[in-house]
Design an enzyme around this catalytic site. Structure first.
Site, PDB file in Angstrom:
ATOM      1  N   HIS A  55     -53.404  -5.013 -68.987  1.00  0.00           N
ATOM      2  CA  HIS A  55     -54.512  -5.069 -69.933  1.00  0.00           C
ATOM      3  C   HIS A  55     -55.846  -5.370 -69.254  1.00  0.00           C
ATOM      4  O   HIS A  55     -55.889  -5.853 -68.116  1.00  0.00           O
ATOM      5  CB  HIS A  55     -54.208  -6.098 -71.026  1.00  0.00           C
ATOM      6  CG  HIS A  55     -53.251  -5.564 -72.049  1.00  0.00           C
ATOM      7  ND1 HIS A  55     -53.588  -4.554 -72.913  1.00  0.00           N
ATOM      8  CD2 HIS A  55     -51.962  -5.879 -72.319  1.00  0.00           C
ATOM      9  CE1 HIS A  55     -52.546  -4.278 -73.694  1.00  0.00           C
ATOM     10  NE2 HIS A  55     -51.545  -5.064 -73.340  1.00  0.00           N
ATOM     11  N   ARG A 317     -41.410  -7.823 -79.794  1.00  0.00           N
ATOM     12  CA  ARG A 317     -42.270  -8.891 -79.256  1.00  0.00           C
ATOM     13  C   ARG A 317     -41.682 -10.238 -79.661  1.00  0.00           C
ATOM     14  O   ARG A 317     -41.220 -10.387 -80.793  1.00  0.00           O
ATOM     15  CB  ARG A 317     -43.681  -8.772 -79.832  1.00  0.00           C
ATOM     16  CG  ARG A 317     -44.343  -7.403 -79.632  1.00  0.00           C
ATOM     17  CD  ARG A 317     -45.559  -7.291 -80.540  1.00  0.00           C
ATOM     18  NE  ARG A 317     -46.239  -5.996 -80.466  1.00  0.00           N
ATOM     19  CZ  ARG A 317     -45.925  -4.940 -81.220  1.00  0.00           C
ATOM     20  NH1 ARG A 317     -44.920  -4.996 -82.074  1.00  0.00           N
ATOM     21  NH2 ARG A 317     -46.594  -3.809 -81.115  1.00  0.00           N
TER      22      ARG A 317
HETATM   23  C1  LIG Z   1     -43.755  -3.325 -78.241  1.00  0.00           C
HETATM   24  C2  LIG Z   1     -44.261  -4.143 -77.098  1.00  0.00           C
HETATM   25  C3  LIG Z   1     -45.334  -3.705 -76.326  1.00  0.00           C
HETATM   26  C4  LIG Z   1     -45.840  -4.473 -75.298  1.00  0.00           C
HETATM   27  N1  LIG Z   1     -46.798  -3.971 -74.484  1.00  0.00           N
HETATM   28  C5  LIG Z   1     -47.273  -4.717 -73.456  1.00  0.00           C
HETATM   29  C6  LIG Z   1     -48.246  -4.186 -72.564  1.00  0.00           C
HETATM   30  O1  LIG Z   1     -48.608  -3.014 -72.625  1.00  0.00           O
HETATM   31  N2  LIG Z   1     -48.752  -5.004 -71.623  1.00  0.00           N
HETATM   32  C7  LIG Z   1     -48.384  -6.302 -71.514  1.00  0.00           C
HETATM   33  O2  LIG Z   1     -48.942  -6.995 -70.687  1.00  0.00           O
HETATM   34  N3  LIG Z   1     -47.391  -6.812 -72.277  1.00  0.00           N
HETATM   35  C8  LIG Z   1     -46.827  -6.043 -73.237  1.00  0.00           C
HETATM   36  N4  LIG Z   1     -45.823  -6.524 -74.017  1.00  0.00           N
HETATM   37  C9  LIG Z   1     -45.299  -7.853 -73.755  1.00  0.00           C
HETATM   38  C10 LIG Z   1     -44.287  -7.860 -72.619  1.00  0.00           C
HETATM   39  O3  LIG Z   1     -43.395  -6.778 -72.710  1.00  0.00           O
HETATM   40  C11 LIG Z   1     -43.519  -9.179 -72.688  1.00  0.00           C
HETATM   41  O4  LIG Z   1     -44.448 -10.220 -72.741  1.00  0.00           O
HETATM   42  C12 LIG Z   1     -42.636  -9.391 -71.480  1.00  0.00           C
HETATM   43  O5  LIG Z   1     -41.811  -8.279 -71.237  1.00  0.00           O
HETATM   44  C13 LIG Z   1     -41.774 -10.624 -71.728  1.00  0.00           C
HETATM   45  O6  LIG Z   1     -40.954 -10.820 -70.616  1.00  0.00           O
HETATM   46  P1  LIG Z   1     -39.924 -12.024 -70.555  1.00  0.00           P
HETATM   47  O7  LIG Z   1     -39.394 -12.043 -69.182  1.00  0.00           O
HETATM   48  O8  LIG Z   1     -40.572 -13.254 -71.055  1.00  0.00           O
HETATM   49  O9  LIG Z   1     -38.798 -11.630 -71.627  1.00  0.00           O
HETATM   50  P2  LIG Z   1     -37.568 -10.607 -71.445  1.00  0.00           P
HETATM   51  O10 LIG Z   1     -37.970  -9.395 -70.713  1.00  0.00           O
HETATM   52  O11 LIG Z   1     -36.929 -10.406 -72.759  1.00  0.00           O
HETATM   53  O12 LIG Z   1     -36.584 -11.405 -70.518  1.00  0.00           O
HETATM   54  C14 LIG Z   1     -35.767 -12.436 -71.012  1.00  0.00           C
HETATM   55  C15 LIG Z   1     -34.384 -12.248 -70.441  1.00  0.00           C
HETATM   56  O13 LIG Z   1     -33.577 -13.345 -70.819  1.00  0.00           O
HETATM   57  C16 LIG Z   1     -32.262 -12.862 -70.993  1.00  0.00           C
HETATM   58  N5  LIG Z   1     -31.502 -13.822 -71.811  1.00  0.00           N
HETATM   59  C17 LIG Z   1     -31.663 -14.086 -73.121  1.00  0.00           C
HETATM   60  N6  LIG Z   1     -30.752 -14.996 -73.532  1.00  0.00           N
HETATM   61  C18 LIG Z   1     -30.003 -15.311 -72.438  1.00  0.00           C
HETATM   62  C19 LIG Z   1     -28.887 -16.176 -72.217  1.00  0.00           C
HETATM   63  N7  LIG Z   1     -28.328 -16.890 -73.205  1.00  0.00           N
HETATM   64  N8  LIG Z   1     -28.372 -16.262 -70.969  1.00  0.00           N
HETATM   65  C20 LIG Z   1     -28.900 -15.527 -69.950  1.00  0.00           C
HETATM   66  N9  LIG Z   1     -29.942 -14.672 -70.113  1.00  0.00           N
HETATM   67  C21 LIG Z   1     -30.496 -14.575 -71.336  1.00  0.00           C
HETATM   68  C22 LIG Z   1     -32.481 -11.522 -71.685  1.00  0.00           C
HETATM   69  O14 LIG Z   1     -31.356 -10.672 -71.595  1.00  0.00           O
HETATM   70  C23 LIG Z   1     -33.699 -10.986 -70.971  1.00  0.00           C
HETATM   71  O15 LIG Z   1     -33.381 -10.142 -69.902  1.00  0.00           O
HETATM   72  C24 LIG Z   1     -45.278  -5.743 -75.033  1.00  0.00           C
HETATM   73  C25 LIG Z   1     -44.162  -6.180 -75.780  1.00  0.00           C
HETATM   74  C26 LIG Z   1     -43.635  -5.365 -76.770  1.00  0.00           C
HETATM   75  C27 LIG Z   1     -42.385  -5.779 -77.467  1.00  0.00           C
END
Ligand SMILES: Cc1cc2nc3c(=O)[nH]c(=O)nc-3n(C[C@H](O)[C@H](O)[C@H](O)COP(=O)(O)OP(=O)(O)OC[C@H]3O[C@@H](n4cnc5c(N)ncnc54)[C@H](O)[C@@H]3O)c2cc1C
Length: 479
Positions: A55, A317
């Site tokens: 972004h 999200r």
């Molecule tokens: C529709 C959409 C569009 C978006 N577009 C953008 C964008 O263009 N630019 C931007 O900057 N951001 C964007 N985002 C936001 C971005 O995708 C997220 O903020 C980011 O991917 C979050 O990453 P995370 O590692 O926190 O979560 P996740 O990628 O969900 O990782 C969490 C992990 O924890 C694991 N997990 C869960 N429970 C357990 C358990 N009990 N034991 C072991 N593992 C577990 C899951 O399997 C998962 O792999 C968007 C989000 C969405 C949904």
């Protein structure tokens, strides 16, 4: 797969883009770090299904942690790309106003961007906007240009982060669904559904949509993560409607609106929608939403055609409230929350890695830099990026570069083998690593070839081959 009786300084739960950045950052220190993930591969959560945008730093006010981390994270991508070899490009972002009354919001975004220190941000007249993006509707009245915004392949980013962290000593546990935690002296004992267990002095909760459940398991803060689904449609690389820059509408109070994204690998994304969902595993897409997305996208780029749609997908999200929740737990000892990482979490993620490293230090973790930390991954040559002469040279060294497996995306057997050797043994893992199955035919012609290569390389039987792990077997009989 690890046996699971090891003891670590830090265990990170969740191998999405947040956990992967934290893991890679910590891999630079003399620490034993584990990254545990419930899925069969990394980046199979929210981090695989989003807009893939780095972004521009103007959508959010600096009072929010997410805005400050977005600004810092966005600046870190050029160096990360040089080290980690993932597709990323600063193509720039446009915000398009279609009515004069939208220009007030554009002016506010501009003022916010200036306040946030966004480099090169510019208010655009109608003429300037159409000059920057001739495919825009003639109805555009003006807008905003942020040249530093970019596009990235999110799963490739995560794969590279984790690969590099593993190279620097990280222990990765996949298929490790955390379902219990208890305190034992100075350690947490973290147990998985399959009976494995690891011990760690510190735990980081980066479990995405399920971070609320993990927090409860550790007796930490009680919060609720709600899901907001975003549906997308993917247009073939042959579309005539591909813009050169990311095209945003003027945002609403709950979302940045439906966008047109020229992906870094040449296709086009339109979407996402923003619908509250109760079921955090509901990734279904609907005809109704496709119509809404097409209608909205065509107001900005009228030449978008339904005939160019090759597939649909959805991401969810993870929302707590307006901001990210990243902090040392006030209730559970040596436990750090990385929750509510909604957009712009992908952009902010490198800065989240830094921020969490500093929180762990504040919580007492000793950080001593490794003298031999290696920030690079080994690059994989991709046939589609090479000239015929370069490809010829490669084929002389490895004839598998001469075998095109996926014709739509021009992926060779050598690239598929490389993906498998780097641990991606599901059809989706190979798709995200190589792009095979991502083109016009969506795997119609190459899936069976990929399955045969997986079987040959790993010794797996056809019954073991899955799309994305448990419950997604693809064959009922031998090929
Ligand atoms: C529709 C959409 C569009 C978006 N577009 C953008 C964008 O263009 N630019 C931007 O900057 N951001 C964007 N985002 C936001 C971005 O995708 C997220 O903020 C980011 O991917 C979050 O990453 P995370 O590692 O926190 O979560 P996740 O990628 O969900 O990782 C969490 C992990 O924890 C694991 N997990 C869960 N429970 C357990 C358990 N009990 N034991 C072991 N593992 C577990 C899951 O399997 C998962 O792999 C968007 C989000 C969405 C949904």
């Amino acid at each position: 797969m690890k046996s699971g009786s090891d003891t670590f300084d830090v265990a990170i739960i969740g191998a999405g883009v947040s956990g992967a950045n934290i893991a890679r950052r910590l891999s630079a220190y003399e620490l034993d770090v584990a990254l545990v993930e419930k899925e069969v591969d990394v980046s199979f959560g929210i981090s695989k299904a989003n807009s893939g945008i780095v972004h521009g730093g103007f959508h959010h006010n600096k009072q929010y942690l997410k805005a400050r981390l977005e600004i810092q994270g966005a600046m870190m991508f050029d160096r990360l790309k040089a080290e980690l070899d993932f597709p990323f490009e600063r193509c720039g972002i446009l915000v398009v106003a279609l009515h004069e009354d939208e220009m007030r919001s554009v002016e506010q975004l501009y003022a916010q961007g200036v306040e946030n220190g966004v480099i090169g941000i510019e208010m655009c007249s109608r003429e300037r906007l159409l000059d920057l993006e001739p495919k825009l509707s003639q109805d555009a009245v003006g807008g905003l240009y942020a040249p530093g915004g970019g596009i990235v392949e999110p799963y490739r980013f995560v794969f590279s982060l984790v690969e590099n962290a593993v190279k620097n000593g990280l222990e990765l546990y996949t298929g490790f669904r955390v379902e219990g935690a208890k305190r034992q002296g100075e350690h947490w004992v973290v147990t998985a559904a399959d009976g494995r267990a690891i011990k760690a002095r510190y735990v980081v909760n980066a479990a995405g949509l399920f971070a609320d459940e993990i927090s409860r398991m550790f007796g930490a803060e009680d919060f609720h993560i709600s899901g907001r689904k975003g549906e997308y449609y993917l247009l073939d690389r042959s579309t005539k409607a591909k813009p050169d820059r990311v095209v945003f509408p003027v945002p609403t109070s709950i979302s940045k609106g439906m966008l047109i994204v020229p992906t870094v690998e040449g296709t086009v994304l339109i979407g996402p929608t923003a619908t509250k969902v109760d079921d955090k595993n509901d990734f279904a897409t609907t005809r109704e939403q496709l119509d809404t997305i097409l209608k909205s996208a065509r107001t900005m780029v009228p030449s978008i055609s339904e005939n160019d749609v090759i597939t649909s997908f959805a991401g969810i999200r993870s929302v707590i409230d307006e901001d990210f929740y990243i902090d040392i737990s006030a209730k559970a000892p040596a436990f750090v929350q990385v929750a509510g990482i909604q957009s712009p979490g992908l952009t902010a993620s490198p800065a989240i890695g830094e921020y969490v490293k500093d929180l762990l230090k504040k919580a007492g973790l000793k950080l001593v830099e490794k003298a031999d930390w290696d920030p690079f991954v080994r690059k994989v040559p991709r046939a589609r990026d090479l000239s015929p002469f370069e490809l010829d040279e490669l084929v002389k060294k490895d004839p598998a570069y001469g075998e095109i497996v996926c014709r739509c995306e021009r992926v060779t057997e050598a690239e598929i083998v490389e993906a498998i050797r780097r641990g991606h043994t599901t059809l989706d893992g190979i798709k995200y690593f190589t792009r095979a199955q991502m083109g016009r035919c969506q795997g119609g012609f190459c899936t069976y070839k990929i399955i045969k290569i997986i079987m040959r390389e790993t010794g797996m039987s056809y019954a073991d081959i899955t799309k994305r792990g448990e419950g997604s077997a693809v064959l009922r009989g031998e090929l």
